[in-house]
Design a protein around this motif. Sequence first.
Motif, PDB file in Angstrom:
ATOM      1  N   GLU A 197     -25.063  -4.109  21.899  1.00 14.85           N
ATOM      2  CA  GLU A 197     -24.409  -5.487  21.804  1.00 14.85           C
ATOM      3  C   GLU A 197     -23.657  -5.749  20.893  1.00 14.85           C
ATOM      4  N   GLU A 198     -23.461  -4.964  19.771  1.00 11.73           N
ATOM      5  CA  GLU A 198     -22.809  -5.233  18.510  1.00 11.73           C
ATOM      6  C   GLU A 198     -21.131  -4.716  19.049  1.00 11.73           C
ATOM      7  N   LEU A 199     -21.296  -3.407  19.681  1.00 17.02           N
ATOM      8  CA  LEU A 199     -19.968  -3.011  20.267  1.00 17.02           C
ATOM      9  C   LEU A 199     -19.230  -4.096  21.069  1.00 17.02           C
ATOM     10  N   GLN A 200     -20.150  -4.480  22.069  1.00 12.82           N
ATOM     11  CA  GLN A 200     -19.539  -5.289  23.006  1.00 12.82           C
ATOM     12  C   GLN A 200     -19.221  -6.648  22.324  1.00 12.82           C
ATOM     13  N   LYS A 201     -19.829  -7.150  21.321  1.00 11.59           N
ATOM     14  CA  LYS A 201     -19.391  -8.257  20.504  1.00 11.59           C
ATOM     15  C   LYS A 201     -17.789  -8.267  19.979  1.00 11.59           C
ATOM     16  N   ARG A 202     -17.484  -6.950  19.676  1.00 12.78           N
ATOM     17  CA  ARG A 202     -16.295  -6.504  18.954  1.00 12.78           C
ATOM     18  C   ARG A 202     -15.292  -6.186  20.063  1.00 12.78           C
ATOM     19  N   ASN A 203     -15.670  -6.488  21.351  1.00  9.01           N
ATOM     20  CA  ASN A 203     -14.837  -6.037  22.448  1.00  9.01           C
ATOM     21  C   ASN A 203     -14.343  -4.575  22.840  1.00  9.01           C
ATOM     22  N   TYR A 204     -15.397  -3.990  22.505  1.00 11.27           N
ATOM     23  CA  TYR A 204     -15.398  -2.447  22.951  1.00 11.27           C
ATOM     24  C   TYR A 204     -15.890  -2.233  24.193  1.00 11.27           C
TER      25      TYR A 204
END
Length: 218
Positions: free
Chosen positions: A196-203
């Motif tokens: 979730e945290e990586l996807q929030k940062r657009n990775y």
Amino acid sequence: MTEWRENIITFARKHRDSVYINGPDRNRVALTFDDGPDNVNTPVIIDSLKKYGVKGSFFFVGEMAKIYPGVVRHAFDNGNLVLNHSYKHDNLTQKTNHQIQADLNQTDKIIEDIIGKKPALMRSPYGDTDEKVVAAATETGHKIVLWSIDTLDWSQRESDNIVHNVIDNIRNGDIILMHSTSRTNETAKAVPIMIEELQKRNYDIVDLETLLNVQAYQ
Ligand SMILES: [Zn+2]
């Protein structure tokens, strides 16, 4: 930076097409899981990846794959890569070329018997690699994939620490090292939060085949 890290960066540069420590500079990263399978945490991780529609890359140990073939198949059937992490986690730099080849072939065979595919990517135990290991890996059809972020999840870290270590250090192309064994339940807890945290940062979270533009199987 640790001495291992400095040395491996130099070594990987020298072996550009056979040893990888990260991917190209774009917003893609890969989650990798070593040392399994087990029958508790590996299935939980597989289910989390599935829930988020993310593909992981598992470097399984041959003798563990033999014990839990159903978990190996489950990982593969859900679109994850099943890759070679040696037969019983010996330090390959301590073996002869012939012994390394035998070890990798034996592990490939176990995996191939389960999923019908033979890995073309391997990760040497402890990240210990030298000219001899590269030669033997190449002769048996493998590229070596190491990592650029160590979550230190094997050292009894709590899931919050595992996530923060990744999120605070993430860069384009990172290969994130985690473990999927009977001891890494904090990793299993960390995976959904990390995604979730990586996807929030657009990775974009991709498997190693996509990250490195290489074939996962021979
Ligand atoms: Zn390992």
